[in-house]
Design a protein around this motif. Structure first.
Motif, PDB file in Angstrom:
ATOM      1  N   ASN A 144      82.706  32.955   0.331  1.00 19.82           N
ATOM      2  CA  ASN A 144      83.311  32.187  -0.747  1.00 19.82           C
ATOM      3  C   ASN A 144      83.493  30.769  -0.211  1.00 19.82           C
ATOM      4  O   ASN A 144      84.494  30.470   0.426  1.00 19.82           O
ATOM      5  CB  ASN A 144      84.654  32.805  -1.156  1.00 19.82           C
ATOM      6  N   VAL A 145      82.499  29.918  -0.439  1.00 23.06           N
ATOM      7  CA  VAL A 145      82.419  28.596   0.201  1.00 23.06           C
ATOM      8  C   VAL A 145      83.779  27.883   0.191  1.00 23.06           C
ATOM      9  O   VAL A 145      84.400  27.782  -0.854  1.00 23.06           O
ATOM     10  CB  VAL A 145      81.377  27.719  -0.531  1.00 23.06           C
ATOM     11  N   PRO A 146      84.285  27.416   1.347  1.00 29.58           N
ATOM     12  CA  PRO A 146      83.677  27.460   2.685  1.00 29.58           C
ATOM     13  C   PRO A 146      84.196  28.602   3.554  1.00 29.58           C
ATOM     14  O   PRO A 146      84.156  28.507   4.775  1.00 29.58           O
ATOM     15  CB  PRO A 146      84.130  26.120   3.264  1.00 29.58           C
ATOM     16  N   LYS A 154      91.701  18.338  15.980  1.00 25.04           N
ATOM     17  CA  LYS A 154      91.470  19.470  15.084  1.00 25.04           C
ATOM     18  C   LYS A 154      91.400  20.758  15.901  1.00 25.04           C
ATOM     19  O   LYS A 154      90.548  20.895  16.776  1.00 25.04           O
ATOM     20  CB  LYS A 154      90.172  19.270  14.296  1.00 25.04           C
ATOM     21  N   GLY A 155      92.281  21.695  15.607  1.00 23.81           N
ATOM     22  CA  GLY A 155      92.285  22.972  16.303  1.00 23.81           C
ATOM     23  C   GLY A 155      91.387  23.966  15.588  1.00 23.81           C
ATOM     24  O   GLY A 155      91.789  24.607  14.612  1.00 23.81           O
ATOM     25  N   ALA A 213      83.286  28.482  12.992  1.00 23.51           N
ATOM     26  CA  ALA A 213      84.745  28.365  12.951  1.00 23.51           C
ATOM     27  C   ALA A 213      85.214  28.681  11.535  1.00 23.51           C
ATOM     28  O   ALA A 213      84.562  28.313  10.554  1.00 23.51           O
ATOM     29  CB  ALA A 213      85.179  26.961  13.364  1.00 23.51           C
ATOM     30  N   ARG A 214      86.361  29.338  11.433  1.00 23.15           N
ATOM     31  CA  ARG A 214      86.842  29.759  10.122  1.00 23.15           C
ATOM     32  C   ARG A 214      87.736  28.724   9.449  1.00 23.15           C
ATOM     33  O   ARG A 214      87.782  28.643   8.233  1.00 23.15           O
ATOM     34  CB  ARG A 214      87.600  31.085  10.233  1.00 23.15           C
ATOM     35  N   THR A 215      88.464  27.949  10.259  1.00 18.50           N
ATOM     36  CA  THR A 215      89.374  26.965   9.681  1.00 18.50           C
ATOM     37  C   THR A 215      89.859  26.031  10.775  1.00 18.50           C
ATOM     38  O   THR A 215      89.511  26.194  11.947  1.00 18.50           O
ATOM     39  CB  THR A 215      90.573  27.666   8.998  1.00 18.50           C
ATOM     40  N   ASP A 235      92.908  22.595   4.320  1.00 17.71           N
ATOM     41  CA  ASP A 235      92.381  21.521   3.476  1.00 17.71           C
ATOM     42  C   ASP A 235      91.554  20.532   4.297  1.00 17.71           C
ATOM     43  O   ASP A 235      90.514  20.037   3.841  1.00 17.71           O
ATOM     44  CB  ASP A 235      93.525  20.784   2.774  1.00 17.71           C
ATOM     45  N   ARG A 236      92.018  20.244   5.510  1.00 19.34           N
ATOM     46  CA  ARG A 236      91.269  19.325   6.369  1.00 19.34           C
ATOM     47  C   ARG A 236      89.933  19.947   6.782  1.00 19.34           C
ATOM     48  O   ARG A 236      88.913  19.250   6.896  1.00 19.34           O
ATOM     49  CB  ARG A 236      92.094  18.963   7.605  1.00 19.34           C
ATOM     50  N   TYR A 237      89.915  21.259   6.997  1.00 26.66           N
ATOM     51  CA  TYR A 237      88.676  21.957   7.335  1.00 26.66           C
ATOM     52  C   TYR A 237      87.640  21.768   6.226  1.00 26.66           C
ATOM     53  O   TYR A 237      86.492  21.407   6.485  1.00 26.66           O
ATOM     54  CB  TYR A 237      88.973  23.440   7.551  1.00 26.66           C
ATOM     55  N   GLN A 238      88.066  21.982   4.993  1.00 24.89           N
ATOM     56  CA  GLN A 238      87.135  21.818   3.872  1.00 24.89           C
ATOM     57  C   GLN A 238      86.697  20.364   3.731  1.00 24.89           C
ATOM     58  O   GLN A 238      85.513  20.080   3.543  1.00 24.89           O
ATOM     59  CB  GLN A 238      87.783  22.301   2.567  1.00 24.89           C
ATOM     60  N   ALA A 239      87.636  19.442   3.851  1.00 24.13           N
ATOM     61  CA  ALA A 239      87.301  18.029   3.682  1.00 24.13           C
ATOM     62  C   ALA A 239      86.377  17.526   4.788  1.00 24.13           C
ATOM     63  O   ALA A 239      85.451  16.748   4.540  1.00 24.13           O
ATOM     64  CB  ALA A 239      88.582  17.203   3.662  1.00 24.13           C
ATOM     65  N   ALA A 240      86.611  17.975   6.019  1.00 22.06           N
ATOM     66  CA  ALA A 240      85.854  17.464   7.164  1.00 22.06           C
ATOM     67  C   ALA A 240      84.433  17.990   7.212  1.00 22.06           C
ATOM     68  O   ALA A 240      83.511  17.270   7.613  1.00 22.06           O
ATOM     69  CB  ALA A 240      86.577  17.820   8.465  1.00 22.06           C
ATOM     70  N   TYR A 241      84.231  19.238   6.800  1.00 22.24           N
ATOM     71  CA  TYR A 241      82.949  19.890   7.058  1.00 22.24           C
ATOM     72  C   TYR A 241      82.179  20.338   5.822  1.00 22.24           C
ATOM     73  O   TYR A 241      80.979  20.559   5.900  1.00 22.24           O
ATOM     74  CB  TYR A 241      83.163  21.105   7.966  1.00 22.24           C
TER      75      TYR A 241
END
Length: 656
Positions: free
Chosen positions: A75-77, A282-283, A484-486, A492-498
């Motif tokens: 379910n993207v991402p 970013k962790g 990486a999962r998140t 939100d930063r994970y989705q925005a960054a990648y």
């Protein structure tokens, strides 16, 4: 590390001076796990066209406590791999070998910088990991807790990582070259309760005071309740009663039996922080089954691991390369892995080649920056050693320029060893693009073809594919198990960054092109692309042109603001020892670049330097060079620098 803003390289030219293609050596291919291009092509097609069946089959290489029922939920991402399954990666990396035919096989060989050598068989590793895990249990560590690890390279750091995995604790390894505030930030962000460190480490004959740095970090991180200290150097260090514990004293109190905790496929295995140039680090969160399978398979096939191999990845465990290809990947395959504590040029510049010969290393995996340093020091130091046990070479960390590739092939590989040039990232978890050495012909400077299940594409900023030979953004179109999962605490930063730059695809932050044979050529970070008079130039191509000059051993290109052209080109250059550095050489190099690439790529300024600022993992810190070129000063974060004096000397220099 993917960028959060993009600009598109509209075209990349190549400054290759070597256009030969190197087929897999016949003797190597005849004994390899994958022995032909046809075999690779068939496996790759299946991995893309029937991916669920392919990954379900490959996942049987792991030992499961409970089998999974669904290969992928996408379910993207957000991806979930091998849903319903339970397993333990420490069990897979240690127990199953220790209880079988590999019990007496050497798992780890370690050499300290002063010269001491230790080794552990899989049976011994099994015992020591269980004891270490029991120490952590006595400190209250349980499944789901975050544990920080701040150490040098030793068997103990591997034990610490595996003990966390055994208990289901989430390890957060912080590179031992980071300063106190960087360690504190990472421990605070991941809410660590326990820190594992050591009294000190060795680096170029000096002691690095890790415990005192850790003490300063813990003072800033009140959530840390316990500090476990490995005695490496015998240094006298302050120990705070109730908080600090000597590892050797705690080990004496525990048994050597500790069952491995069953972990859900998607349970977190570790958090690893990217060293971002701006903003909060970013962790990246990696989970158990998918990461384990990705590192196991890539180690098995890209390094063609055989039972008798002695495998050496020179990375520090504090980086993703150390996680995936020092610890998990080799041990999941039951390999013998070598670790070295210190610097490649201590006490002499041939230390690496001495280690290769003495320990009979057969697979050697290092960074292009290290290779260029070896070139600078001179081939005569290499030729003092046989290197006859080497059968495969690898590179990691950044694109390798063709001249360095050819030197590596000739001087280290003696023209008989395939070279696997690997492209991947902290975020990807495992190698994404690299040659299968017994099957895929190599081209100097190209990472070649994607690994199984990886679907890369070169696109415009609108997400449209570009024709062969044209530069663009490198994206990955399909999910893969080791992704990486998140970002810890910040989905939100994970989705925005990648996942927002090119909707539905993972944006790598790298520029690349694909040639007529389908081979991928990585051209560096998109944010390392220069805009000169409206034309986009990849820094990597200019660096490759400079290094092609016989007097140049290493170069780094950065941009600086220019009122007329938008960006000017500044080259920081190291030359062959004994070369006279003057204005005429600078002019010669500028003309050389213009001839190789075109007048547009001619550097505006060349600064000669004995060394470039690098991290201890060998990456050039271009961010600092950009700052220096633009302002004449460096005010940014320098905590990962290996040698602070390099920047100080650069600040004093004007163009020769």
């Amino acid at each position: 590390m993917a960028a959060e803003t993009t600009s598109v390289p509209s075209s990349f030219t190549s400054s290759l001076r070597e256009d030969r293609i190197f087929p897999p050596p016949a003797e190597f291919a005849s004994q390899a796990s994958i022995r032909s291009r046809e075999q690779y092509d068939a496996l790759y097609r299946r991995s893309i066209e029937d991916s669920d069946a392919f990954w379900a089959e490959q996942a049987q290489l792991l030992d499961w406590f409970q089998p999974f029922h669904t290969v992928l939920e996408w379910n993207v991402p957000h991806a979930k791999w091998f849903t319903g399954g339970t397993l333990n990666l420490c069990y897979n990396a240690v127990d199953r070998h220790a209880k079988g035919a590999r019990a007496s096989k050497t798992a780890l060989i370690w050499e300290g910088e002063p010269g001491e050598v230790r080794s552990l068989t899989y049976e011994e590793l099994h015992i020591e990991v269980q004891r270490f895990a029991n120490v952590l249990k006595n400190l209250g560590v349980k499944k789901g807790d975050r544990v920080a690890i701040y150490m040098g390279v030793s068997p103990e750091i591997v034990l610490a990582v595996l003990a966390c995995a055994r208990l289901g604790a989430v390890h957060n390894v912080v590179f031992g070259g980071f300063a106190a505030h960087a360690l504190a930030d990472r421990m605070a962000d991941s809410e660590c309760r326990v820190l594992i460190t050591q009294d000190a480490g060795f680096r170029r004959g000096q002691e690095v005071p890790l415990k005192s740095i850790a003490d300063e970090a813990v003072e800033r991180t009140p959530g840390v309740e316990h500090v476990l200290v490995y005695r490496r150097c015998g240094r006298e260090v302050p120990m705070k009663e109730g908080r600090d514990h000597w590892l050797h004293e705690e080990l004496a109190k525990v048994s050597s039996e500790c069952p491995a905790e069953p972990m859900d496929s998607e349970d977190p295995l570790f958090i690893l922080y990217t060293s971002g140039t701006t903003g909060k680090p970013k962790g990246l969160v990696h989970t158990t089954a998918g990461y384990g399978l990705g590192t196991m398979l890539t180690s098995k096939y890209i390094f063609d691991l055989q039972e008798q191999d002695v495998y050496w990845c020179t990375a520090d465990v504090g980086w993703i390369t150390g996680h995936s290809y020092v610890v998990y990947g080799p041990l999941l395959n039951g390999a013998t892995a070598l670790l070295y504590e210190g610097a490649p040029n201590w006490p002499e510049v041939d230390r690496f080649w001495d280690i290769v010969d003495r320990h009979k290393v057969s697979i050697f995996y290092t960074a292009p920056t290290a290779i260029r340093a070896f070139m600078k020091w001179g081939a005569e130091h290499v030729r003092k050693h046989s290197l006859s046990t080497l059968r495969l070479l690898g590179t990691v960390g950044e694109p390798i320029n063709p001249e360095a590739w050819m030197w590596y092939h000739r001087e280290i590989g003696h023209e008989r060893c395939p070279i696997v040039d690997t492209w991947w990232q902290t975020e990807t978890g495992s190698i994404m693009i690299a040659p299968i050495p017994g099957a895929v012909a190599t081209k100097p400077g190209s990472a070649t073809l994607p690994f199984f299940g990886v679907l890369p594409e070169i696109v415009t900023k609108e997400g449209e594919p570009v024709p062969p030979g044209h530069g663009g953004l490198l994206v990955i179109r399909k999910p893969w198990p080791a992704m990486a999962r998140t970002i810890y605490g910040n989905p939100d930063r994970y989705q925005a960054a990648y996942w927002s730059e090119i909707p539905g695809s993972y944006f790598t932050g790298d520029g690349a092109r694909r040639d007529e044979d389908g081979y991928f050529w990585l051209m560096g970070r998109v944010d390392d692309v220069l805009n000169v008079s409206g034309h986009r130039l990849g820094t990597m191509e200019i660096e490759s042109a400079l290094v092609a000059h016989t007097k140049v051993t290493e170069a780094a290109i950065v941009g600086r603001p220019d009122d007329l052209k938008g960006e000017g080109i500044v080259a920081f250059v190291s030359v062959v020892d004994g070369t006279e550095v003057d204005k005429s050489l600078a002019d010669e190099l500028k003309k050389f670049v213009a001839k190789e690439i075109g007048a547009l790529a001619r550097p505006d300024e060349i600064r000669f330097t004995q060394a470039l600022p690098k991290t201890r993992s060998g990456k050039i810190m271009r961010r600092l060079l950009r700052e220096l070129a633009a302002t004449g000063d460096v005010k940014g974060d320098t905590t990962t620098l290996e040698d602070f004096s390099v920047v100080a000397k650069l600040k004093e220099k004007d163009e020769e």
